[in-house]
Design a protein around this motif. Structure first.
Motif, PDB file in Angstrom:
ATOM      1  N   LYS A  11       0.817  -1.088   0.051  1.00 52.82           N
ATOM      2  CA  LYS A  11      -0.036  -0.058   0.148  1.00 52.82           C
ATOM      3  C   LYS A  11       0.889   1.161  -0.118  1.00 52.82           C
ATOM      4  N   ALA A  12       0.448   2.100  -0.832  1.00 54.27           N
ATOM      5  CA  ALA A  12       0.993   3.417  -0.861  1.00 54.27           C
ATOM      6  C   ALA A  12       1.425   4.439   0.459  1.00 54.27           C
ATOM      7  N   ASP A  13       0.470   4.127   1.344  1.00 48.90           N
ATOM      8  CA  ASP A  13       0.182   4.971   2.615  1.00 48.90           C
ATOM      9  C   ASP A  13       0.990   4.117   3.606  1.00 48.90           C
ATOM     10  N   LEU A  14       1.689   3.162   3.596  1.00 48.93           N
ATOM     11  CA  LEU A  14       2.240   2.615   4.660  1.00 48.93           C
ATOM     12  C   LEU A  14       3.331   3.130   5.325  1.00 48.93           C
ATOM     13  N   GLU A  15       3.366   3.008   6.865  1.00 49.25           N
ATOM     14  CA  GLU A  15       4.602   3.607   7.424  1.00 49.25           C
ATOM     15  C   GLU A  15       5.810   2.814   7.261  1.00 49.25           C
ATOM     16  N   GLN A  16       6.978   3.772   7.094  1.00 47.48           N
ATOM     17  CA  GLN A  16       8.129   3.042   6.901  1.00 47.48           C
ATOM     18  C   GLN A  16       8.564   2.229   8.075  1.00 47.48           C
ATOM     19  N   LYS A  17       8.484   0.842   7.807  1.00 45.63           N
ATOM     20  CA  LYS A  17       9.208  -0.159   8.820  1.00 45.63           C
ATOM     21  C   LYS A  17       9.085  -1.455   8.282  1.00 45.63           C
ATOM     22  N   ASN A  18       9.301  -2.572   8.916  1.00 46.60           N
ATOM     23  CA  ASN A  18       9.387  -3.849   8.461  1.00 46.60           C
ATOM     24  C   ASN A  18       8.020  -4.579   8.630  1.00 46.60           C
ATOM     25  N   TYR A  19       7.428  -5.115   7.433  1.00 46.93           N
ATOM     26  CA  TYR A  19       6.128  -5.601   7.532  1.00 46.93           C
ATOM     27  C   TYR A  19       6.178  -7.437   7.525  1.00 46.93           C
ATOM     28  N   SER A  20       5.255  -8.149   7.879  1.00 49.87           N
ATOM     29  CA  SER A  20       5.438  -9.517   7.919  1.00 49.87           C
ATOM     30  C   SER A  20       4.223  -9.937   6.792  1.00 49.87           C
ATOM     31  N   VAL A  21       4.747 -10.999   5.997  1.00 56.50           N
ATOM     32  CA  VAL A  21       3.961 -11.591   4.898  1.00 56.50           C
ATOM     33  C   VAL A  21       3.852 -12.966   5.620  1.00 56.50           C
ATOM     34  N   ASN A  22       2.727 -13.573   5.580  1.00 51.36           N
ATOM     35  CA  ASN A  22       2.598 -14.946   6.297  1.00 51.36           C
ATOM     36  C   ASN A  22       2.272 -15.698   5.183  1.00 51.36           C
ATOM     37  N   LEU A  23       3.075 -16.941   5.352  1.00 51.04           N
ATOM     38  CA  LEU A  23       3.129 -18.100   4.037  1.00 51.04           C
ATOM     39  C   LEU A  23       2.842 -19.228   4.835  1.00 51.04           C
ATOM     40  N   SER A  24       1.306 -19.780   4.578  1.00 53.72           N
ATOM     41  CA  SER A  24       0.979 -21.217   4.983  1.00 53.72           C
ATOM     42  C   SER A  24       1.089 -22.073   3.737  1.00 53.72           C
ATOM     43  N   TYR A  25       1.390 -23.404   4.009  1.00 56.86           N
ATOM     44  CA  TYR A  25       1.634 -24.154   2.771  1.00 56.86           C
ATOM     45  C   TYR A  25       1.136 -25.796   3.391  1.00 56.86           C
ATOM     46  N   THR A  26       0.779 -26.439   2.345  1.00 60.94           N
ATOM     47  CA  THR A  26       0.313 -27.628   2.565  1.00 60.94           C
ATOM     48  C   THR A  26       1.053 -28.748   1.342  1.00 60.94           C
ATOM     49  N   TYR A  27       1.244 -30.182   1.844  1.00 61.60           N
ATOM     50  CA  TYR A  27       2.038 -30.795   0.716  1.00 61.60           C
ATOM     51  C   TYR A  27       1.744 -32.163   1.252  1.00 61.60           C
ATOM     52  N   GLU A  28       2.171 -33.212   0.041  1.00 59.29           N
ATOM     53  CA  GLU A  28       1.949 -34.760   0.385  1.00 59.29           C
ATOM     54  C   GLU A  28       3.065 -35.457   0.265  1.00 59.29           C
ATOM     55  N   ASP A  29       3.089 -36.726   0.773  1.00 59.29           N
ATOM     56  CA  ASP A  29       4.146 -37.660   0.591  1.00 59.29           C
ATOM     57  C   ASP A  29       3.779 -38.717  -0.583  1.00 59.29           C
ATOM     58  N   ASN A  30       4.326 -39.750  -0.588  1.00 59.66           N
ATOM     59  CA  ASN A  30       4.193 -40.659  -1.681  1.00 59.66           C
ATOM     60  C   ASN A  30       2.723 -41.344  -1.385  1.00 59.66           C
ATOM     61  N   ASN A  31       2.380 -41.652  -0.220  1.00 62.70           N
ATOM     62  CA  ASN A  31       1.276 -42.057  -0.042  1.00 62.70           C
ATOM     63  C   ASN A  31      -0.023 -41.142   0.266  1.00 62.70           C
ATOM     64  N   LYS A  32       0.199 -39.927  -0.342  1.00 65.91           N
ATOM     65  CA  LYS A  32      -0.697 -38.887  -0.097  1.00 65.91           C
ATOM     66  C   LYS A  32      -1.136 -38.481   1.142  1.00 65.91           C
ATOM     67  N   ASN A  33      -0.222 -38.688   2.125  1.00 66.12           N
ATOM     68  CA  ASN A  33      -0.676 -38.155   3.509  1.00 66.12           C
ATOM     69  C   ASN A  33      -0.119 -36.666   3.353  1.00 66.12           C
ATOM     70  N   THR A  34      -1.241 -35.731   4.023  1.00 64.74           N
ATOM     71  CA  THR A  34      -1.105 -34.294   3.954  1.00 64.74           C
ATOM     72  C   THR A  34      -0.403 -33.675   5.014  1.00 64.74           C
ATOM     73  N   PHE A  35       0.556 -32.942   4.949  1.00 65.70           N
ATOM     74  CA  PHE A  35       1.308 -32.104   6.034  1.00 65.70           C
ATOM     75  C   PHE A  35       0.932 -30.531   5.764  1.00 65.70           C
ATOM     76  N   GLU A  36       1.190 -30.092   6.742  1.00 68.13           N
ATOM     77  CA  GLU A  36       1.182 -28.419   6.655  1.00 68.13           C
ATOM     78  C   GLU A  36       1.983 -27.663   7.650  1.00 68.13           C
TER      79      GLU A  36
END
Length: 316
Positions: free
Chosen positions: A127-152
């Protein structure tokens, strides 16, 4: 017989470890197989995938508020035995301060081989009106193994946002725009913070052919506020060269910027002592002259009164 017994015990130990690992399959990222070449040494390897976010890079190092930037996300499958499949990642930030510029906040990777490292490049915008500082971008992810077990899992990526500094000088005024050499004049003005970042270590430097260099420390100027400057100047050389105003300041990250301006000052030759004395004599009136002037005025008043009385008596 002792050797056969030891061999059987080792075999049972390994079998028990393998069976224990198999029984725990699918319960998360902690599954481990253990093998042993002797009684005191074990080699460990992960049977389930371990996808880790190992870091991020931003092209240009910082992000200018309101502008698009590229962020490279570094990923690694830390498992040495299992391939990762169907990786799905989603990016988000508080109040959508930083979002993907493409409109989609999801990323898909088909496979990541065991112990493989891979990078994902994402175009984002703040955003153009953000105060000057460090911001956090959150990354959430899921994936599978060979047996289609799901992890996150989740990760937080830091994004340093900077603002364009906005500075102006107003109400510039010299108490005297023309001054004699070794005379004095004062310069006043305001340093205005027009940006969205606090200005730090604001310093004003004055220079010119007719004055000695002068430095004046203002300090910090908050967003939307002004800092006052009041400097006395004592010219030491005749001339009409401009006075240069150089303002330096720092932003939140310590980056230094400069703002320049100038104004005119005329410095004249100082009058000689004889000329100054003559001028003083011409402009001053001695006490004797004052008495004479008063006496003349009194005489004129007396004469006028006498003439007036004589005229009155004549008509009577």
């Amino acid at each position: 017989m002792k050797r056969i017994g030891t061999f059987l015990l080792s075999t049972l130990f390994i079998a028990g470890a393998i069976l224990g690992g198999v029984n725990q399959s699918g319960n998360g990222m902690g599954n481990v197989y253990a093998t042993s070449s002797d009684a005191n040494k074990q080699t460990m390897y992960y049977a389930t995938p371990r996808l880790q976010v190992t870091g991020r890079d931003i092209k240009g190092d910082t992000v200018k508020a309101g502008e698009e930037f590229e962020m490279v996300i570094h990923l690694k499958n830390e498992s040495n035995s299992t391939k990762i499949r169907n990786v799905s990642m989603k990016l988000s930030s508080e109040e959508n301060q930083i979002v993907t510029s493409s409109g989609s906040d999801s990323i898909y990777i088909e496979t990541i081989d065991k112990e493989e490292e891979t990078d994902v490049t994402v175009k984002m915008i703040s955003k153009a009106d953000l105060e000057q500082k460090n911001y956090s971008v959150n990354l959430s992810y899921t994936y599978e193994d060979n047996n289609k077990n799901t992890f996150e899992d989740t990760a937080s990526l830091s994004v340093p946002v900077v603002q364009e500094s906005g500075l102006s000088l107003t109400e510039k005024k010299l108490s005297k725009t023309e001054v004699m050499v070794d005379g004095k004049t004062s310069l006043t003005f305001k340093v205005n913070n027009l940006g969205l970042d606090k200005l730090r270590n604001v310093t004003v430097d004055l220079s010119g052919d007719t004055i000695q260099d002068i430095s004046y420390f203002v300090g910090s100027v908050e967003v939307g506020e002004s800092g006052a400057v009041d400097i006395n100047l004592t010219p030491d050389k005749v001339g009409e060269s401009p006075i240069k105003i150089n303002v330096t300041y720092e932003d939140t990250l310590g980056n230094q910027s400069t703002y320049e301006d100038e104004l005119s000052l005329v410095v004249k030759e100082a009058a000689s002592e004889d000329a100054a004395s003559a001028e003083a004599e011409e402009s001053s009136i001695s006490p004797v002259m004052i008495i004479v002037i008063i006496a003349v005025i009194v005489v004129i008043i007396i004469i006028a009164n006498v003439i007036k009385k004589k005229k009155q008596q004549k008509y009577e």
